[in-house]
Scaffold this motif. Sequence first.
Motif, PDB file in Angstrom:
ATOM      1  N   ALA A   1      31.241  50.423  14.483  1.00 11.89           N
ATOM      2  CA  ALA A   1      32.682  50.552  14.709  1.00 11.89           C
ATOM      3  C   ALA A   1      33.216  49.565  15.740  1.00 11.89           C
ATOM      4  O   ALA A   1      34.436  49.370  15.826  1.00 11.89           O
ATOM      5  CB  ALA A   1      33.008  51.975  15.152  1.00 11.89           C
ATOM      6  N   ASN A   2      32.333  48.945  16.516  1.00 15.34           N
ATOM      7  CA  ASN A   2      32.800  48.091  17.614  1.00 15.34           C
ATOM      8  C   ASN A   2      32.128  46.713  17.593  1.00 15.34           C
ATOM      9  O   ASN A   2      31.959  46.091  18.639  1.00 15.34           O
ATOM     10  CB  ASN A   2      32.530  48.781  18.949  1.00 15.34           C
ATOM     11  N   ARG A   3      31.806  46.252  16.423  1.00 13.18           N
ATOM     12  CA  ARG A   3      31.030  45.024  16.280  1.00 13.18           C
ATOM     13  C   ARG A   3      31.689  43.828  16.999  1.00 13.18           C
ATOM     14  O   ARG A   3      31.037  43.062  17.706  1.00 13.18           O
ATOM     15  CB  ARG A   3      30.842  44.726  14.798  1.00 13.18           C
ATOM     16  N   GLN A   4      33.001  43.655  16.801  1.00 11.12           N
ATOM     17  CA  GLN A   4      33.670  42.490  17.378  1.00 11.12           C
ATOM     18  C   GLN A   4      33.775  42.589  18.894  1.00 11.12           C
ATOM     19  O   GLN A   4      33.553  41.621  19.620  1.00 11.12           O
ATOM     20  CB  GLN A   4      35.068  42.329  16.776  1.00 11.12           C
TER      21      GLN A   4
ATOM     22  N   LEU B   1      24.825  46.652  26.484  1.00 10.51           N
ATOM     23  CA  LEU B   1      25.593  46.076  27.585  1.00 10.51           C
ATOM     24  C   LEU B   1      27.082  46.377  27.441  1.00 10.51           C
ATOM     25  O   LEU B   1      27.767  46.638  28.437  1.00 10.51           O
ATOM     26  CB  LEU B   1      25.366  44.561  27.653  1.00 10.51           C
ATOM     27  N   TRP B   2      27.588  46.346  26.207  1.00 14.06           N
ATOM     28  CA  TRP B   2      28.992  46.695  25.988  1.00 14.06           C
ATOM     29  C   TRP B   2      29.220  48.177  26.288  1.00 14.06           C
ATOM     30  O   TRP B   2      30.181  48.540  26.972  1.00 14.06           O
ATOM     31  CB  TRP B   2      29.389  46.380  24.547  1.00 14.06           C
ATOM     32  N   TRP B   3      28.344  49.033  25.785  1.00 14.77           N
ATOM     33  CA  TRP B   3      28.489  50.488  25.940  1.00 14.77           C
ATOM     34  C   TRP B   3      28.521  50.891  27.405  1.00 14.77           C
ATOM     35  O   TRP B   3      29.332  51.728  27.809  1.00 14.77           O
ATOM     36  CB  TRP B   3      27.340  51.189  25.221  1.00 14.77           C
ATOM     37  N   ARG B   4      27.662  50.304  28.225  1.00 11.39           N
ATOM     38  CA  ARG B   4      27.582  50.747  29.617  1.00 11.39           C
ATOM     39  C   ARG B   4      28.791  50.303  30.439  1.00 11.39           C
ATOM     40  O   ARG B   4      28.973  50.786  31.548  1.00 11.39           O
ATOM     41  CB  ARG B   4      26.281  50.269  30.262  1.00 11.39           C
ATOM     42  N   ARG B   5      29.620  49.439  29.892  1.00 13.23           N
ATOM     43  CA  ARG B   5      30.871  49.053  30.555  1.00 13.23           C
ATOM     44  C   ARG B   5      32.037  49.968  30.183  1.00 13.23           C
ATOM     45  O   ARG B   5      33.129  49.826  30.740  1.00 13.23           O
ATOM     46  CB  ARG B   5      31.230  47.606  30.210  1.00 13.23           C
ATOM     47  N   GLN B   6      31.811  50.887  29.243  1.00 17.25           N
ATOM     48  CA  GLN B   6      32.896  51.750  28.789  1.00 17.25           C
ATOM     49  C   GLN B   6      33.096  52.940  29.724  1.00 17.25           C
ATOM     50  O   GLN B   6      32.126  53.503  30.235  1.00 17.25           O
ATOM     51  CB  GLN B   6      32.619  52.253  27.368  1.00 17.25           C
ATOM     52  N   THR B   7      34.358  53.306  29.927  1.00 16.43           N
ATOM     53  CA  THR B   7      34.659  54.516  30.691  1.00 16.43           C
ATOM     54  C   THR B   7      34.193  55.758  29.939  1.00 16.43           C
ATOM     55  O   THR B   7      33.619  56.683  30.520  1.00 16.43           O
ATOM     56  CB  THR B   7      36.164  54.612  30.973  1.00 16.43           C
ATOM     57  N   ASP B   8      34.436  55.787  28.638  1.00 18.86           N
ATOM     58  CA  ASP B   8      33.995  56.881  27.774  1.00 18.86           C
ATOM     59  C   ASP B   8      32.741  56.437  27.043  1.00 18.86           C
ATOM     60  O   ASP B   8      32.796  55.605  26.137  1.00 18.86           O
ATOM     61  CB  ASP B   8      35.095  57.242  26.773  1.00 18.86           C
ATOM     62  N   ARG B   9      31.594  57.000  27.422  1.00 18.66           N
ATOM     63  CA  ARG B   9      30.311  56.609  26.823  1.00 18.66           C
ATOM     64  C   ARG B   9      29.833  57.601  25.763  1.00 18.66           C
ATOM     65  O   ARG B   9      28.686  57.546  25.331  1.00 18.66           O
ATOM     66  CB  ARG B   9      29.248  56.505  27.912  1.00 18.66           C
ATOM     67  N   SER B  10      30.702  58.500  25.339  1.00 19.46           N
ATOM     68  CA  SER B  10      30.266  59.606  24.493  1.00 19.46           C
ATOM     69  C   SER B  10      29.815  59.169  23.103  1.00 19.46           C
ATOM     70  O   SER B  10      29.201  59.958  22.385  1.00 19.46           O
ATOM     71  CB  SER B  10      31.392  60.642  24.366  1.00 19.46           C
ATOM     72  N   GLY B  11      30.075  57.926  22.708  1.00 21.61           N
ATOM     73  CA  GLY B  11      29.663  57.494  21.376  1.00 21.61           C
ATOM     74  C   GLY B  11      28.188  57.191  21.232  1.00 21.61           C
ATOM     75  O   GLY B  11      27.698  56.962  20.117  1.00 21.61           O
TER      76      GLY B  11
END
Length: 259
Positions: free
Chosen positions: A42-45, A92-102
């Motif tokens: 869902a967040n490839r780009q 690396l992208w995920w750990r920069r997110q405020t919401d990591r629930s995905g």
Amino acid sequence: MNTHPPVAPEPGLHGFPPDGTIFPLRDIELRILEGEHPLHAANRQAIADNWDREVAANPTLYNGRLVFQRRLSLEGDRLTGEGHLVPYSTHLWWRRQTDRSGGIHAFAWGVPVSSDGAVIAIRMGAKTANPGLVYCAAGSFEAEDVVDGRVDLAANTARELKEETGLDLRDSTTGSGWHGLGWNHGMVFFRIHRFALSAGEMLEQVRQHMRVDHEKEIEAAIAITDPDPALHCYSQFMPPILKMVLSQPASPPNPPAMP
């Protein structure tokens, strides 16, 4: 007769205590699923764009594959999970997110403890994604840690400790079973491993390894005997584990050899 198929568990974390709480584990089963992790798909780009920025800041980063969980469930002292192999750039992208629930980043630590009761940790070097951070030598679950569709935690902890420090878990005894500790959709599974060597001897062994290690990922080895969380720039998982480990008595010295 009920002919409906069983309902698959929802993604996310299920049945865990509050973040920062250590809990015992009797059994851990992490299955690897085929196909893409939904968060990656869902967040490839956005992941690709962030990777470009990460590499521009640190050209030594490598976009290998690691295991990224979509679900972890705890029932009593048994933990089960399902995950996918994803590029490191996704993490690396995920750990920069405020919401990591995905997604959930699960990993394992073999916690090395010297004969005189010190936890042997490392401080990460400037070329890594965690420069200056202090924690027990470890790495994410990788494709080589997957055996028959499941993550081999013991193999991962032994490999990572050997690669980063030169210490061999075969030279230790397991001081306890597995425990878990969660924090903001991160999850570490750890076991205490007690060595017959003193802290000084273990640090010297790590220093010798650092001199010949071509990866040069670690900046220093550290013997920790004080659980004060302000002593070093710790990973958030370290202070609770240090408090638990350093409250236990040191292993007794080896008996003298018989004449």
